[in-house]
Write a protein that holds these residues in place. Structure first.
Motif, PDB file in Angstrom:
ATOM      1  N   THR A 101      -5.451   7.429   4.510  1.00  0.00           N
ATOM      2  CA  THR A 101      -4.590   8.203   3.617  1.00  0.00           C
ATOM      3  C   THR A 101      -3.710   7.311   2.760  1.00  0.00           C
ATOM      4  O   THR A 101      -2.834   7.791   2.056  1.00  0.00           O
ATOM      5  CB  THR A 101      -3.696   9.163   4.426  1.00  0.00           C
ATOM      6  N   ILE A 102      -3.950   6.022   2.831  1.00  0.00           N
ATOM      7  CA  ILE A 102      -3.147   5.050   2.095  1.00  0.00           C
ATOM      8  C   ILE A 102      -4.017   4.373   1.044  1.00  0.00           C
ATOM      9  O   ILE A 102      -5.133   3.954   1.323  1.00  0.00           O
ATOM     10  CB  ILE A 102      -2.575   3.976   3.050  1.00  0.00           C
ATOM     11  N   TYR A 103      -3.477   4.266  -0.158  1.00  0.00           N
ATOM     12  CA  TYR A 103      -4.162   3.524  -1.218  1.00  0.00           C
ATOM     13  C   TYR A 103      -3.712   2.078  -1.158  1.00  0.00           C
ATOM     14  O   TYR A 103      -2.536   1.783  -0.958  1.00  0.00           O
ATOM     15  CB  TYR A 103      -3.807   4.107  -2.596  1.00  0.00           C
ATOM     16  N   ARG A 104      -4.669   1.179  -1.336  1.00  0.00           N
ATOM     17  CA  ARG A 104      -4.350  -0.243  -1.376  1.00  0.00           C
ATOM     18  C   ARG A 104      -5.289  -0.927  -2.364  1.00  0.00           C
ATOM     19  O   ARG A 104      -6.351  -0.397  -2.703  1.00  0.00           O
ATOM     20  CB  ARG A 104      -4.452  -0.880   0.003  1.00  0.00           C
TER      21      ARG A 104
ATOM     22  N   PRO B   9       0.837  -1.201   0.000  1.00  0.00           N
ATOM     23  CA  PRO B   9       0.000   0.000   0.000  1.00  0.00           C
ATOM     24  C   PRO B   9       0.873   1.252   0.000  1.00  0.00           C
ATOM     25  O   PRO B   9       1.996   1.233   0.518  1.00  0.00           O
ATOM     26  CB  PRO B   9      -0.792  -0.123   1.302  1.00  0.00           C
ATOM     27  N   CYS B  10       0.379   2.320  -0.611  1.00  0.00           N
ATOM     28  CA  CYS B  10       1.167   3.557  -0.746  1.00  0.00           C
ATOM     29  C   CYS B  10       0.305   4.781  -0.473  1.00  0.00           C
ATOM     30  O   CYS B  10      -0.885   4.786  -0.764  1.00  0.00           O
ATOM     31  CB  CYS B  10       1.705   3.703  -2.165  1.00  0.00           C
ATOM     32  N   SER B  11       0.945   5.793   0.036  1.00  0.00           N
ATOM     33  CA  SER B  11       0.282   7.097   0.159  1.00  0.00           C
ATOM     34  C   SER B  11       0.332   7.788  -1.197  1.00  0.00           C
ATOM     35  O   SER B  11       1.079   7.379  -2.103  1.00  0.00           O
ATOM     36  CB  SER B  11       1.000   7.960   1.199  1.00  0.00           C
ATOM     37  N   PHE B  12      -0.435   8.855  -1.343  1.00  0.00           N
ATOM     38  CA  PHE B  12      -0.406   9.640  -2.574  1.00  0.00           C
ATOM     39  C   PHE B  12       1.004  10.149  -2.834  1.00  0.00           C
ATOM     40  O   PHE B  12       1.493  10.110  -3.962  1.00  0.00           O
ATOM     41  CB  PHE B  12      -1.396  10.809  -2.478  1.00  0.00           C
ATOM     42  N   GLU B  13       1.659  10.585  -1.784  1.00  0.00           N
ATOM     43  CA  GLU B  13       3.026  11.105  -1.919  1.00  0.00           C
ATOM     44  C   GLU B  13       3.991  10.024  -2.409  1.00  0.00           C
ATOM     45  O   GLU B  13       4.871  10.289  -3.224  1.00  0.00           O
ATOM     46  CB  GLU B  13       3.516  11.698  -0.590  1.00  0.00           C
ATOM     47  N   GLN B  14       3.839   8.813  -1.908  1.00  0.00           N
ATOM     48  CA  GLN B  14       4.697   7.717  -2.351  1.00  0.00           C
ATOM     49  C   GLN B  14       4.456   7.395  -3.818  1.00  0.00           C
ATOM     50  O   GLN B  14       5.400   7.129  -4.562  1.00  0.00           O
ATOM     51  CB  GLN B  14       4.461   6.471  -1.495  1.00  0.00           C
TER      52      GLN B  14
ATOM     53  N   THR C  56      -4.277  11.684  -9.695  1.00  0.00           N
ATOM     54  CA  THR C  56      -5.569  11.766  -9.008  1.00  0.00           C
ATOM     55  C   THR C  56      -6.679  11.179  -9.872  1.00  0.00           C
ATOM     56  O   THR C  56      -7.519  10.407  -9.380  1.00  0.00           O
ATOM     57  CB  THR C  56      -5.893  13.234  -8.653  1.00  0.00           C
TER      58      THR C  56
ATOM     59  N   ARG D 211      -9.192   3.466  -0.635  1.00  0.00           N
ATOM     60  CA  ARG D 211      -8.402   4.365   0.214  1.00  0.00           C
ATOM     61  C   ARG D 211      -9.143   4.506   1.539  1.00  0.00           C
ATOM     62  O   ARG D 211      -9.896   5.440   1.758  1.00  0.00           O
ATOM     63  CB  ARG D 211      -8.253   5.720  -0.464  1.00  0.00           C
TER      64      ARG D 211
END
Length: 92
Positions: free
Chosen positions: A67-70, A31-36, A50, A64
């Motif tokens: 704040t993490i996308y998975r 899983p990653c944040s938008f920033e990652q 986005t 989501r």
């Protein structure tokens, strides 16, 4: 249309664009944040990221919860496809 072609059509629609496939590939790792996702070295803008994430969410591939996308179970089920693509690119 035969069931094989229907399955192929569905899979291609779920995978989406090349950029969306790159996002899925990253999320298959963790899983990653938008920033990652932004820092992953893509040449795409934050707006494009986005839009792609929104499309993947609409198709049920990404979620989501905070704040993490998975990946969802649908997204996780794409792993064999990515494995096959990687295996194929190793053999010229």
């Amino acid at each position: 249309m035969t069931s094989d072609l229907l399955a192929l059509d569905y899979t291609v629609r779920v995978l989406g664009s090349v950029f969306e496939m790159q996002i899925i590939r990253l999320l298959l790792q963790a899983p990653c944040s938008f920033e990652q996702l932004t820092a992953a070295g893509s040449r795409h803008s934050m707006h494009e990221l986005t839009v792609c994430l929104s499309r993947l969410e609409q198709r049920g591939v990404v979620e989501r919860p905070a704040t993490i996308y998975r990946l969802t179970p649908i997204g996780e089920s794409l792993q064999p496809i990515f494995h096959a693509i990687e295996k194929q690119t190793q053999h010229p």
